[in-house]
Design a protein around this motif. Structure first.
Motif, PDB file in Angstrom:
ATOM      1  N   MET A   1       9.195  89.300  28.039  1.00 50.39           N
ATOM      2  CA  MET A   1       8.426  89.986  26.988  1.00 50.39           C
ATOM      3  C   MET A   1       7.614  91.166  27.538  1.00 50.39           C
ATOM      4  SD  MET A   1       6.423  88.073  23.900  1.00 50.39           S
ATOM      5  CE  MET A   1       4.820  88.865  23.821  1.00 50.39           C
ATOM      6  N   MET A   2       8.245  91.899  28.459  1.00 49.38           N
ATOM      7  CA  MET A   2       7.661  93.090  29.095  1.00 49.38           C
ATOM      8  C   MET A   2       6.522  92.774  30.056  1.00 49.38           C
ATOM      9  SD  MET A   2       7.728  96.114  26.324  1.00 49.38           S
ATOM     10  CE  MET A   2       8.851  96.189  24.958  1.00 49.38           C
ATOM     11  N   PHE A   3       6.317  91.502  30.401  1.00 48.32           N
ATOM     12  CA  PHE A   3       5.405  91.172  31.502  1.00 48.32           C
ATOM     13  C   PHE A   3       6.277  91.300  32.748  1.00 48.32           C
ATOM     14  CE2 PHE A   3       2.111  88.224  29.268  1.00 48.32           C
ATOM     15  CZ  PHE A   3       2.092  89.062  28.161  1.00 48.32           C
ATOM     16  N   ASN A   4       6.093  92.358  33.517  1.00 43.64           N
ATOM     17  CA  ASN A   4       7.108  92.702  34.507  1.00 43.64           C
ATOM     18  C   ASN A   4       7.038  91.888  35.807  1.00 43.64           C
ATOM     19  OD1 ASN A   4       4.909  93.996  35.580  1.00 43.64           O
ATOM     20  ND2 ASN A   4       5.924  95.950  35.909  1.00 43.64           N
ATOM     21  N   GLU A   5       7.127  90.579  35.643  1.00 43.98           N
ATOM     22  CA  GLU A   5       7.295  89.645  36.762  1.00 43.98           C
ATOM     23  C   GLU A   5       8.530  88.813  36.474  1.00 43.98           C
ATOM     24  OE1 GLU A   5       5.635  89.078  39.638  1.00 43.98           O
ATOM     25  OE2 GLU A   5       4.292  90.777  39.286  1.00 43.98           O
ATOM     26  N   VAL A   6       9.344  88.606  37.504  1.00 43.20           N
ATOM     27  CA  VAL A   6      10.583  87.836  37.351  1.00 43.20           C
ATOM     28  C   VAL A   6      10.402  86.470  38.021  1.00 43.20           C
ATOM     29  CG1 VAL A   6      12.951  87.710  38.257  1.00 43.20           C
ATOM     30  CG2 VAL A   6      12.148  89.793  37.137  1.00 43.20           C
ATOM     31  N   VAL A   7      10.887  85.423  37.352  1.00 43.04           N
ATOM     32  CA  VAL A   7      10.816  84.072  37.918  1.00 43.04           C
ATOM     33  C   VAL A   7      12.207  83.659  38.394  1.00 43.04           C
ATOM     34  CG1 VAL A   7      10.381  81.630  37.383  1.00 43.04           C
ATOM     35  CG2 VAL A   7       8.882  83.409  36.450  1.00 43.04           C
ATOM     36  N   VAL A   8      12.245  83.100  39.601  1.00 42.33           N
ATOM     37  CA  VAL A   8      13.490  82.464  40.065  1.00 42.33           C
ATOM     38  C   VAL A   8      13.178  81.056  40.548  1.00 42.33           C
ATOM     39  CG1 VAL A   8      14.704  84.583  40.748  1.00 42.33           C
ATOM     40  CG2 VAL A   8      13.282  83.394  42.407  1.00 42.33           C
TER      41      VAL A   8
ATOM     42  N   LEU B   1      17.701  85.528  47.165  1.00 42.57           N
ATOM     43  CA  LEU B   1      16.750  86.619  47.436  1.00 42.57           C
ATOM     44  C   LEU B   1      16.447  86.696  48.931  1.00 42.57           C
ATOM     45  CD1 LEU B   1      14.181  86.388  44.478  1.00 42.57           C
ATOM     46  CD2 LEU B   1      16.103  87.971  44.761  1.00 42.57           C
ATOM     47  N   ASP B   2      16.323  85.525  49.560  1.00 37.02           N
ATOM     48  CA  ASP B   2      16.075  85.500  51.016  1.00 37.02           C
ATOM     49  C   ASP B   2      17.200  86.219  51.753  1.00 37.02           C
ATOM     50  OD1 ASP B   2      13.788  84.056  50.607  1.00 37.02           O
ATOM     51  OD2 ASP B   2      14.653  82.115  51.172  1.00 37.02           O
ATOM     52  N   GLU B   3      18.433  85.910  51.329  1.00 42.09           N
ATOM     53  CA  GLU B   3      19.598  86.526  51.982  1.00 42.09           C
ATOM     54  C   GLU B   3      19.563  88.056  51.825  1.00 42.09           C
ATOM     55  OE1 GLU B   3      23.416  84.985  50.576  1.00 42.09           O
ATOM     56  OE2 GLU B   3      24.309  86.843  51.360  1.00 42.09           O
ATOM     57  N   PHE B   4      19.048  88.508  50.699  1.00 43.19           N
ATOM     58  CA  PHE B   4      18.958  89.956  50.429  1.00 43.19           C
ATOM     59  C   PHE B   4      17.657  90.576  50.995  1.00 43.19           C
ATOM     60  CE2 PHE B   4      22.091  91.256  46.962  1.00 43.19           C
ATOM     61  CZ  PHE B   4      22.966  90.229  47.241  1.00 43.19           C
ATOM     62  N   HIS B   5      16.872  89.736  51.685  1.00 43.28           N
ATOM     63  CA  HIS B   5      15.577  90.187  52.219  1.00 43.28           C
ATOM     64  C   HIS B   5      14.679  90.762  51.126  1.00 43.28           C
ATOM     65  CE1 HIS B   5      17.106  89.388  56.183  1.00 43.28           C
ATOM     66  NE2 HIS B   5      18.165  90.145  55.925  1.00 43.28           N
ATOM     67  N   ILE B   6      14.640  90.047  49.997  1.00 43.41           N
ATOM     68  CA  ILE B   6      13.729  90.430  48.918  1.00 43.41           C
ATOM     69  C   ILE B   6      12.660  89.343  48.836  1.00 43.41           C
ATOM     70  CG2 ILE B   6      13.510  90.855  46.429  1.00 43.41           C
ATOM     71  CD1 ILE B   6      16.449  91.809  46.454  1.00 43.41           C
ATOM     72  N   PRO B   7      11.427  89.633  49.237  1.00 42.22           N
ATOM     73  CA  PRO B   7      10.406  88.583  49.299  1.00 42.22           C
ATOM     74  C   PRO B   7       9.957  88.102  47.917  1.00 42.22           C
ATOM     75  CG  PRO B   7       9.501  90.719  49.949  1.00 42.22           C
ATOM     76  CD  PRO B   7      10.961  90.933  49.690  1.00 42.22           C
ATOM     77  N   ALA B   8       9.845  86.770  47.780  1.00 43.64           N
ATOM     78  CA  ALA B   8       9.356  86.178  46.526  1.00 43.64           C
ATOM     79  C   ALA B   8       8.100  85.349  46.837  1.00 43.64           C
ATOM     80  CB  ALA B   8      10.435  85.288  45.925  1.00 43.64           C
ATOM     81  N   ARG B   9       7.174  85.328  45.885  1.00 37.76           N
ATOM     82  CA  ARG B   9       5.938  84.549  46.077  1.00 37.76           C
ATOM     83  C   ARG B   9       6.096  83.176  45.440  1.00 37.76           C
ATOM     84  NH1 ARG B   9       4.464  89.766  44.617  1.00 37.76           N
ATOM     85  NH2 ARG B   9       4.789  89.143  42.460  1.00 37.76           N
ATOM     86  N   THR B  10       5.548  82.146  46.101  1.00 40.06           N
ATOM     87  CA  THR B  10       5.587  80.806  45.515  1.00 40.06           C
ATOM     88  C   THR B  10       4.544  80.730  44.408  1.00 40.06           C
ATOM     89  OG1 THR B  10       6.153  79.924  47.670  1.00 40.06           O
ATOM     90  CG2 THR B  10       5.395  78.328  46.021  1.00 40.06           C
ATOM     91  N   PHE B  11       4.973  80.279  43.223  1.00 41.93           N
ATOM     92  CA  PHE B  11       4.011  80.062  42.133  1.00 41.93           C
ATOM     93  C   PHE B  11       3.568  78.598  42.161  1.00 41.93           C
ATOM     94  CE2 PHE B  11       3.018  79.107  37.624  1.00 41.93           C
ATOM     95  CZ  PHE B  11       1.897  79.916  37.518  1.00 41.93           C
ATOM     96  N   THR B  12       4.500  77.695  41.905  1.00 47.38           N
ATOM     97  CA  THR B  12       4.293  76.274  42.188  1.00 47.38           C
ATOM     98  C   THR B  12       5.598  75.787  42.790  1.00 47.38           C
ATOM     99  OG1 THR B  12       5.061  75.739  39.953  1.00 47.38           O
ATOM    100  CG2 THR B  12       2.672  75.743  40.291  1.00 47.38           C
ATOM    101  N   ASP B  13       5.643  74.509  43.135  1.00 50.30           N
ATOM    102  CA  ASP B  13       6.848  73.951  43.752  1.00 50.30           C
ATOM    103  C   ASP B  13       8.111  74.305  42.970  1.00 50.30           C
ATOM    104  OD1 ASP B  13       6.385  72.799  46.073  1.00 50.30           O
ATOM    105  OD2 ASP B  13       6.772  70.723  45.427  1.00 50.30           O
ATOM    106  N   GLY B  14       9.039  75.027  43.592  1.00 49.86           N
ATOM    107  CA  GLY B  14      10.325  75.307  42.936  1.00 49.86           C
ATOM    108  C   GLY B  14      10.318  76.510  42.004  1.00 49.86           C
ATOM    109  N   TYR B  15       9.167  77.160  41.842  1.00 50.73           N
ATOM    110  CA  TYR B  15       9.094  78.361  40.990  1.00 50.73           C
ATOM    111  C   TYR B  15       8.577  79.528  41.841  1.00 50.73           C
ATOM    112  CZ  TYR B  15       9.523  75.196  37.010  1.00 50.73           C
ATOM    113  OH  TYR B  15       9.968  74.251  36.130  1.00 50.73           O
ATOM    114  N   TYR B  16       9.326  80.622  41.827  1.00 50.16           N
ATOM    115  CA  TYR B  16       8.944  81.787  42.632  1.00 50.16           C
ATOM    116  C   TYR B  16       8.898  83.021  41.740  1.00 50.16           C
ATOM    117  CZ  TYR B  16      10.357  78.555  46.271  1.00 50.16           C
ATOM    118  OH  TYR B  16      10.468  77.447  47.064  1.00 50.16           O
ATOM    119  N   THR B  17       8.057  83.973  42.090  1.00 51.02           N
ATOM    120  CA  THR B  17       7.987  85.209  41.307  1.00 51.02           C
ATOM    121  C   THR B  17       8.258  86.432  42.199  1.00 51.02           C
ATOM    122  OG1 THR B  17       5.611  85.513  41.663  1.00 51.02           O
ATOM    123  CG2 THR B  17       6.263  84.245  39.709  1.00 51.02           C
ATOM    124  N   VAL B  18       8.856  87.435  41.591  1.00 51.87           N
ATOM    125  CA  VAL B  18       9.080  88.734  42.247  1.00 51.87           C
ATOM    126  C   VAL B  18       8.680  89.801  41.241  1.00 51.87           C
ATOM    127  CG1 VAL B  18      10.715  90.117  43.575  1.00 51.87           C
ATOM    128  CG2 VAL B  18      11.287  87.763  43.008  1.00 51.87           C
TER     129      VAL B  18
END
Ligand code: 48F
Length: 256
Positions: free
Chosen positions: A68-75, A83-100
């Motif tokens: 909804m145009m909140f420009n954060e992506v969850v993986v 993302l790790d393989e592509f060297h794109i750093p993601a932040r841990t939000f909670t266990d099993g949820y990451y944001t970029v």
């Protein structure tokens, strides 16, 4: 002294060389969203001639808008590994949820894919496919603006051993094939089943399961795979899109 005509010549001649060099491809990808970019990256990395055609100005599809145009992506975990393989750093939000950051992800995926050798034509839309010997053998292309304005401008054509429909929710390439050729796609109903309402868990799994060759020469990836095969929508979680692009590339690499 800068010469304006020399600048124009540089643009025109370089673009024409790029276009001419991509008239015969191993793989043509339609749509520059996350699944198309990831597929393009793996295929180009493997040394194949791959180009991606995106009808809009920007590459990245739905990535830019996060949710909804909140420009954060969850993986989730599986997407994070890619993302790790592509060297794109993601932040841990909670266990099993990451944001970029969505802008960072869209631009990084684009850069990784182009560095691997993917050629991208933005502002170019697929308006039809080439059919040869009962298989999809290329794309009929026009300027994205012409497609939007519905002007009667004849297109140009490229040949390709494989095409990936990465056009997201509308599954544009598959839709054209069914509408114009009346072909039976590799689904239970034979046509385009249409996506179901939201179930993030199932939708994420199905987008990868449904990524496959649905007609000789035509693969579907990302949300287009769920539209064609009738999977659930997953909403603003992107791991499945990345993994779907990876699977499309892996399957095509087996055939090339
Ligand atoms: O929708 P999109 O991002 O495709 P995706 O890889 O990813 C879906 C997610 O963004 C999101 C989601 C996440 O959970 O569900 O929706 O499946 O990108 C599709 C791209 O295809 C372009 C369109 O402009 C967009 O950038 N596109 C659509 N039709 C055409 C096209 C066409 N006929 N020719 C060229 N590009």
């Amino acid at each position: 002294m800068l010469n304006e005509v020399q600048i124009s010549k540089a643009i025109i001649e370089t673009y024409c060389r790029k276009l001419t060099a991509n008239l015969e491809l191993d793989v043509a990808i339609v749509g520059g969203g996350p699944s198309g970019l990831v597929a393009g990256c793996y295929l180009a990395r493997a040394g194949h001639k791959v180009a991606l055609f995106e009808k809009k100005l920007s590459i990245g599809g739905g990535v830019w808008a996060g949710g909804m145009m909140f420009n954060e992506v969850v993986v989730q975990e599986a997407g994070k590994a890619l993302l790790d393989e592509f060297h794109i750093p993601a932040r841990t939000f909670t266990d099993g949820y990451y944001t970029v950051d969505a802008v960072y992800l869209a631009s990084s995926l684009t850069q990784r894919a182009m560095d691997a050798g993917l050629t991208i034509f933005n502002l170019v839309a697929m308006e039809d496919v080439v059919i040869k010997d009962d298989r999809v053998g290329g794309l009929v292309l026009n300027w994205g603006a012409v497609a939007t304005l519905d002007w009667p401008v004849d297109p140009l054509v490229i040949h390709s051993k494989f095409v990936i429909d990465s056009t997201g929710h509308p599954a544009n390439v598959a839709e054209v094939l069914v509408r114009k050729m009346g072909v039976k796609l590799d689904t239970q109903t034979g046509g385009i089943v249409g996506e179901k309402s939201m179930n993030a868990e199932k939708g994420e799994m199905q987008t990868v399961e449904n990524t496959r060759e649905v007609y000789p020469g035509l693969f579907v990836s990302g949300m287009a795979a769920n539209t064609v095969c009738g999977g659930y929508r997953m909403g603003p979680v992107f791991g499945g899109m990345l993994l779907s692009g990876q699977k499309a590339a892996t399957e095509i690499l087996k055939k090339l």
